[in-house]
Design a protein around this motif. Sequence first.
Motif, PDB file in Angstrom:
ATOM      1  N   GLN A  89       0.830  -1.200   0.000  1.00 45.98           N
ATOM      2  CA  GLN A  89       0.000   0.000   0.000  1.00 45.98           C
ATOM      3  C   GLN A  89       0.869   1.256   0.000  1.00 45.98           C
ATOM      4  OE1 GLN A  89      -2.898   0.093   3.148  1.00 45.98           O
ATOM      5  NE2 GLN A  89      -3.911   1.913   2.337  1.00 45.98           N
ATOM      6  N   GLU A  90       1.909   1.238   0.818  1.00 45.97           N
ATOM      7  CA  GLU A  90       2.820   2.376   0.863  1.00 45.97           C
ATOM      8  C   GLU A  90       3.554   2.521  -0.466  1.00 45.97           C
ATOM      9  OE1 GLU A  90       6.304   4.058   3.868  1.00 45.97           O
ATOM     10  OE2 GLU A  90       5.438   2.065   4.199  1.00 45.97           O
ATOM     11  N   GLY A  91       4.000   1.406  -1.012  1.00 50.47           N
ATOM     12  CA  GLY A  91       4.689   1.436  -2.298  1.00 50.47           C
ATOM     13  C   GLY A  91       3.805   1.982  -3.398  1.00 50.47           C
ATOM     14  N   GLU A  92       2.540   1.562  -3.402  1.00 46.36           N
ATOM     15  CA  GLU A  92       1.627   2.018  -4.453  1.00 46.36           C
ATOM     16  C   GLU A  92       1.385   3.525  -4.371  1.00 46.36           C
ATOM     17  OE1 GLU A  92      -2.632   0.782  -6.476  1.00 46.36           O
ATOM     18  OE2 GLU A  92      -1.469  -0.677  -5.320  1.00 46.36           O
ATOM     19  N   HIS A 115       5.377  -4.092  -9.225  1.00 47.26           N
ATOM     20  CA  HIS A 115       4.554  -3.903  -8.019  1.00 47.26           C
ATOM     21  C   HIS A 115       3.300  -4.782  -8.093  1.00 47.26           C
ATOM     22  CE1 HIS A 115       2.024  -1.839  -5.045  1.00 47.26           C
ATOM     23  NE2 HIS A 115       1.148  -1.637  -6.014  1.00 47.26           N
ATOM     24  N   TYR A 116       2.611  -4.755  -9.216  1.00 45.29           N
ATOM     25  CA  TYR A 116       1.406  -5.569  -9.363  1.00 45.29           C
ATOM     26  C   TYR A 116       1.740  -7.055  -9.389  1.00 45.29           C
ATOM     27  CZ  TYR A 116      -1.110  -1.266 -10.538  1.00 45.29           C
ATOM     28  OH  TYR A 116      -1.677  -0.014 -10.506  1.00 45.29           O
ATOM     29  N   LYS A 117       2.810  -7.396 -10.065  1.00 39.57           N
ATOM     30  CA  LYS A 117       3.169  -8.810 -10.193  1.00 39.57           C
ATOM     31  C   LYS A 117       3.503  -9.427  -8.841  1.00 39.57           C
ATOM     32  CE  LYS A 117       5.322 -11.920 -13.357  1.00 39.57           C
ATOM     33  NZ  LYS A 117       5.489 -12.946 -12.346  1.00 39.57           N
ATOM     34  N   LEU A 118       4.170  -8.653  -7.990  1.00 39.07           N
ATOM     35  CA  LEU A 118       4.512  -9.147  -6.654  1.00 39.07           C
ATOM     36  C   LEU A 118       3.268  -9.521  -5.846  1.00 39.07           C
ATOM     37  CD1 LEU A 118       7.274  -6.533  -5.769  1.00 39.07           C
ATOM     38  CD2 LEU A 118       7.629  -9.004  -6.065  1.00 39.07           C
ATOM     39  N   GLN A 119       2.144  -8.911  -6.189  1.00 40.42           N
ATOM     40  CA  GLN A 119       0.896  -9.171  -5.473  1.00 40.42           C
ATOM     41  C   GLN A 119      -0.024 -10.125  -6.229  1.00 40.42           C
ATOM     42  OE1 GLN A 119      -0.718  -5.266  -3.753  1.00 40.42           O
ATOM     43  NE2 GLN A 119       0.761  -4.592  -5.299  1.00 40.42           N
ATOM     44  N   ALA A 125      -0.473  -6.154 -14.007  1.00 35.17           N
ATOM     45  CA  ALA A 125       0.950  -6.247 -14.345  1.00 35.17           C
ATOM     46  C   ALA A 125       1.130  -6.372 -15.850  1.00 35.17           C
ATOM     47  CB  ALA A 125       1.585  -7.435 -13.626  1.00 35.17           C
ATOM     48  N   ALA A 126       0.338  -7.232 -16.476  1.00 34.09           N
ATOM     49  CA  ALA A 126       0.440  -7.431 -17.927  1.00 34.09           C
ATOM     50  C   ALA A 126       0.150  -6.137 -18.678  1.00 34.09           C
ATOM     51  CB  ALA A 126      -0.507  -8.542 -18.375  1.00 34.09           C
TER      52      ALA A 126
END
Length: 198
Positions: A89-92, A115-119, A125-126
């Motif tokens: 959340q902080e990263g986003e 960031h998206y892929k890690l979640q 992510a794509a």
Amino acid sequence: MNYLSVILSLCLVGALAGCQADVAAPPKPATVSIRTASMDAWHRGVTAAQAGRHDDALAAYTNAIDIDDRNFHALADKGLLLSLEGRYQEGESYLTRALAIAPDSIAVHYNCAIHYKLQDRLDEAADEFRFVLAAQPQHAWSLYGLATIAADRGDTEPALQYLAQAVAADAATAEAARTQAHFDGMRDLPRFRALVNP
């Protein structure tokens, strides 16, 4: 992680050209501009991150942002580093700020993809990887990212197609494919072995 080492290896190069011996150099400014100081701090963060000193990198990125809160490089890299630590959340929030400032930045969109892929937010992510590829079709790590997404979904044919393009663009992606779990389900396929063991 390969993603981090790739995205954090970006650096700026400065050059002076056309100087003539009979032309006096301009006097050095008494103070460093805010923009330059912020970029210097960001570079210190990149160097620290590449060396695995994440606390130092976060401190440097924070310093860069404190100096110039529009330094989208520092915002995006801090956001990615926080996400890599599981602070999504902080990263986003930092990545969103970076995108607002530089909506066309390939580097920012690539960081968002990771960031998206890690979640496991694979569709998002794509989309981000595709944004990068629309601007830079041979961006090896975005091609690799799409290959890993396809592999994670069990879509062998697209995974191998993207992986082939990634390896053609940068052989370092073959090493990543040899060691990452995304491709465990296709390690015995002759096409996969040919791609990663040239």
